[in-house]
Design a protein around this motif. Structure first.
Motif, PDB file in Angstrom:
ATOM      1  N   ASN A 169      -7.659   2.962   3.980  1.00 51.92           N
ATOM      2  CA  ASN A 169      -8.808   2.822   3.092  1.00 51.92           C
ATOM      3  C   ASN A 169      -8.382   2.785   1.634  1.00 51.92           C
ATOM      4  N   TYR A 200       0.861  -1.183   0.000  1.00 48.98           N
ATOM      5  CA  TYR A 200       0.000   0.000   0.000  1.00 48.98           C
ATOM      6  C   TYR A 200       0.898   1.234   0.000  1.00 48.98           C
ATOM      7  N   THR A 219       8.793  -0.914  11.229  1.00 43.59           N
ATOM      8  CA  THR A 219       9.183  -2.242  11.722  1.00 43.59           C
ATOM      9  C   THR A 219       8.266  -3.286  11.103  1.00 43.59           C
ATOM     10  N   LEU A 244       2.698   7.571   7.051  1.00 40.64           N
ATOM     11  CA  LEU A 244       2.064   6.681   8.037  1.00 40.64           C
ATOM     12  C   LEU A 244       2.011   7.368   9.397  1.00 40.64           C
ATOM     13  N   ARG A 245       0.796   7.606   9.879  1.00 43.55           N
ATOM     14  CA  ARG A 245       0.598   8.236  11.190  1.00 43.55           C
ATOM     15  C   ARG A 245      -0.308   7.348  12.023  1.00 43.55           C
ATOM     16  N   PRO A 246       0.273   6.679  13.033  1.00 44.64           N
ATOM     17  CA  PRO A 246      -0.553   5.823  13.879  1.00 44.64           C
ATOM     18  C   PRO A 246      -1.753   6.586  14.444  1.00 44.64           C
ATOM     19  N   ARG A 247      -2.877   5.862  14.594  1.00 44.35           N
ATOM     20  CA  ARG A 247      -4.112   6.385  15.184  1.00 44.35           C
ATOM     21  C   ARG A 247      -4.843   7.361  14.273  1.00 44.35           C
ATOM     22  N   THR A 248      -4.512   7.344  12.961  1.00 44.65           N
ATOM     23  CA  THR A 248      -5.284   8.173  12.017  1.00 44.65           C
ATOM     24  C   THR A 248      -5.781   7.288  10.879  1.00 44.65           C
ATOM     25  N   SER A 249      -6.609   7.879  10.009  1.00 48.96           N
ATOM     26  CA  SER A 249      -7.079   7.193   8.800  1.00 48.96           C
ATOM     27  C   SER A 249      -6.225   7.611   7.611  1.00 48.96           C
ATOM     28  N   HIS A 250      -5.936   6.643   6.728  1.00 48.27           N
ATOM     29  CA  HIS A 250      -5.091   6.900   5.559  1.00 48.27           C
ATOM     30  C   HIS A 250      -5.837   6.536   4.294  1.00 48.27           C
ATOM     31  N   ARG A 251      -5.661   7.333   3.286  1.00 47.27           N
ATOM     32  CA  ARG A 251      -6.154   6.990   1.957  1.00 47.27           C
ATOM     33  C   ARG A 251      -5.028   6.219   1.265  1.00 47.27           C
ATOM     34  N   VAL A 252      -5.335   5.003   0.833  1.00 42.49           N
ATOM     35  CA  VAL A 252      -4.348   4.179   0.118  1.00 42.49           C
ATOM     36  C   VAL A 252      -4.452   4.551  -1.351  1.00 42.49           C
ATOM     37  N   ASP A 253      -3.427   5.196  -1.918  1.00 41.02           N
ATOM     38  CA  ASP A 253      -3.597   5.637  -3.305  1.00 41.02           C
ATOM     39  C   ASP A 253      -2.951   4.714  -4.323  1.00 41.02           C
ATOM     40  N   VAL A 299       3.283  -1.286   4.056  1.00 37.98           N
ATOM     41  CA  VAL A 299       2.787   0.078   3.879  1.00 37.98           C
ATOM     42  C   VAL A 299       4.007   0.966   3.656  1.00 37.98           C
ATOM     43  N   ALA A 320      -6.711   2.462  16.974  1.00 36.14           N
ATOM     44  CA  ALA A 320      -6.894   1.937  15.625  1.00 36.14           C
ATOM     45  C   ALA A 320      -6.234   2.851  14.599  1.00 36.14           C
ATOM     46  N   THR A 321      -5.568   2.239  13.622  1.00 37.48           N
ATOM     47  CA  THR A 321      -4.980   2.958  12.497  1.00 37.48           C
ATOM     48  C   THR A 321      -5.623   2.370  11.243  1.00 37.48           C
ATOM     49  N   VAL A 322      -6.155   3.234  10.379  1.00 40.43           N
ATOM     50  CA  VAL A 322      -7.016   2.772   9.290  1.00 40.43           C
ATOM     51  C   VAL A 322      -6.381   3.064   7.931  1.00 40.43           C
ATOM     52  N   THR A 343       6.570  -0.238   6.524  1.00 45.22           N
ATOM     53  CA  THR A 343       6.052  -0.852   7.754  1.00 45.22           C
ATOM     54  C   THR A 343       5.320  -2.116   7.321  1.00 45.22           C
TER      55      THR A 343
END
Lengths: 310, 310
Positions: B105, A15, B24, A20-29, A93, B101-103, A102
């Motif tokens: 999408n 992906y 990691t 990468l920011r833990p505890r947030t939502s990410h758009r996988v482009d 990721v 949670a880390t998301v 990661t």
């Protein structure tokens, strides 16, 4: 033919995200999928070098179907045995801001005793056409730690040499069968022997049954202890990139060396050059042909006469 | 029957890891998969409340097959239309050390104009059996921003009321068709109107065509502006947990309210109680029945007579 074995085959998924920011939502482009597991990566490298390479191991479920489709697209002969469970995914990721990866590795499906026996029979039939087998990666849940020992003995009876790249109990359980080459990395070697000293740890694995030990130390190259002597081989320079495929490229070179019967110094030169050439590539199983051709004459190989080395 | 529409259906995957550490490798020790996308979550909540709920939308490829299998297992009637592309996954990585949670999408497959038309025809046929339609979530790539407007008009012609939960251009493009209720959250409402003031922003959406606006503000409850008056409803206490399913639970209560013709204060009480009851549950589409029953009599509903509210 070189037969590669991946008992815990995977669909490798990558992906791409901005950051990468833990505890947030990410758009996988970007999403990239391909068949993976160490043995499959080894087969890719061998095929790219012009060797006849085949893929066997275990795969199942919808994810197994996807990885087999991808093998077909890649032109790699698929001799995988189907299991009931769904094959695992490995997810990498990649953050575009720093290029860092990661990784999330699923465990893989539990293999039943019956599925293990079906594979053993299938392997015994396939290995008759092989000069070398490369046994790579972790054992899936359900297979005993001596699973590789059985396969190595079957290969030896059929006249095929064996290269083994695994760790922990799967490695220790295989040694009694006398694999021709084992390729732990330095950390794996220290973990199974309890010794940080590479020559001493390699000697210990040989005492337990391995004929040759090629210990890889990332950018430091390899240290080989064999029945014909011991050598250290190192790349001429360090490259930046992704080291995950370097071990698989090293195994491909070792398998190719066993297949052609090249002398150890030449095999080690190829191993180090191919490992280094994998580093600039973002995915395991690929290597940079320019780096490979530049490095294969520039790798230094030095014979080792230390007390530990024989 | 309440028909829920999920044009960008997903397979929701949850990975459990010890602790998420960027750069990691992680061993994934639990994997949980189920059909997702907002409309599917809404249908789950409706079914658990005893309403007849159906699922339509778009799904395709191996991932679409997995999500349809899971709908079957869950007992939710699957009226999805098959598209050529592979449905998206949403991945939630839950860290056991902090519960966070880390998301990730994925975007979903591109939908062709022909697939869009096939869906429109299918929807026109399904909606004849519906009293309410809930149109939920983002539009997949390839569908125009007025896609929801067409569906809302088709529903109205068939005598079905509509609840719309989407954001951005998909929300703006739908208003002209006069949806009965739109449910943006406060951030989505501010983003499409440019106004942080909820009553003023809600009035703007009504001026553009929405009959009622129910703006959700997470733990703050909802602010509703309707043809019959404006209300604020708030939960009696705050709960810790995962807020991702609260919006879907709110939409389920709004759809159920339209279906039964309950008065607005009752509908809003249910909406806030169900939203709050979703928070203690780790996955969207579930709610805690005890919290729901405790909160549905304890939610405060207050009529608003501000200048903006009509």
């Amino acid at each position: 033919m070189i037969l590669t074995v991946t008992l815990n085959a995977a669909l490798d998924v990558t992906y791409g995200v901005d950051s990468l920011r833990p505890r947030t939502s990410h758009r996988v482009d970007t999403t990239y999928e391909r068949a993976g597991g160490k043995g499959i990566n080894v087969a890719r490298v061998l095929a790219a070098l012009g060797h006849e390479a085949a893929v066997t191991g275990l795969a199942g479920g919808p994810t197994g179907g996807l990885l087999r489709d991808e093998l077909r697209t890649a032109g790699l002969p698929d001799d995988l045995v189907t299991v009931a469970g769904d094959s695992r995914r490995t997810l990498t990721v990649v953050s575009r801001d720093d290029g860092e990866a990661t990784v999330f590795n699923q465990c893989g499906p539990r293999v039943s005793p019956g599925e293990g026996e079906t594979f053993t029979d299938h392997f015994a039939s396939l290995v008759r056409g092989a000069t070398v087998v490369a046994l790579c990666g972790s054992l899936p849940p359900g297979l005993p730690p001596d699973a590789y020992a059985h396969l190595i003995r079957t290969a030896a009876r059929a006249g095929a040499a064996s290269v083994l790249d695994t760790s922990g109990p799967a490695l220790l359980g295989a040694l009694v069968a006398g694999p021709d080459v084992v390729k732990p990395n330095a950390a794996e070697l220290a973990a199974v022997t309890g010794r940080a000293d590479v020559p001493a740890a390699a000697a210990q694995l040989r005492a337990l049954g391995a004929r040759a030990v090629v210990a890889s130390s990332g950018p430091g190259g390899v240290h080989a202890v064999t029945p014909n002597g011991a050598w250290r081989a190192a790349p001429p320079e360090q490259l930046a990139g992704n080291p995950t495929g370097a071990g698989d490229a090293c195994v491909a070179a070792l398998a190719a060396g066993l297949a052609t019967g090249a002398p150890w110094p030449d095999v080690l030169r190829e191993s180090v050059a191919l490992s280094a050439a994998a580093v600039p590539c973002p995915v395991a199983g690929d290597f940079d042909a320019g780096t490979y051709h530049r490095f294969r004459t520039a790798v230094s190989v030095e014979e080792v006469h230390a007390a530990h080395a024989h």
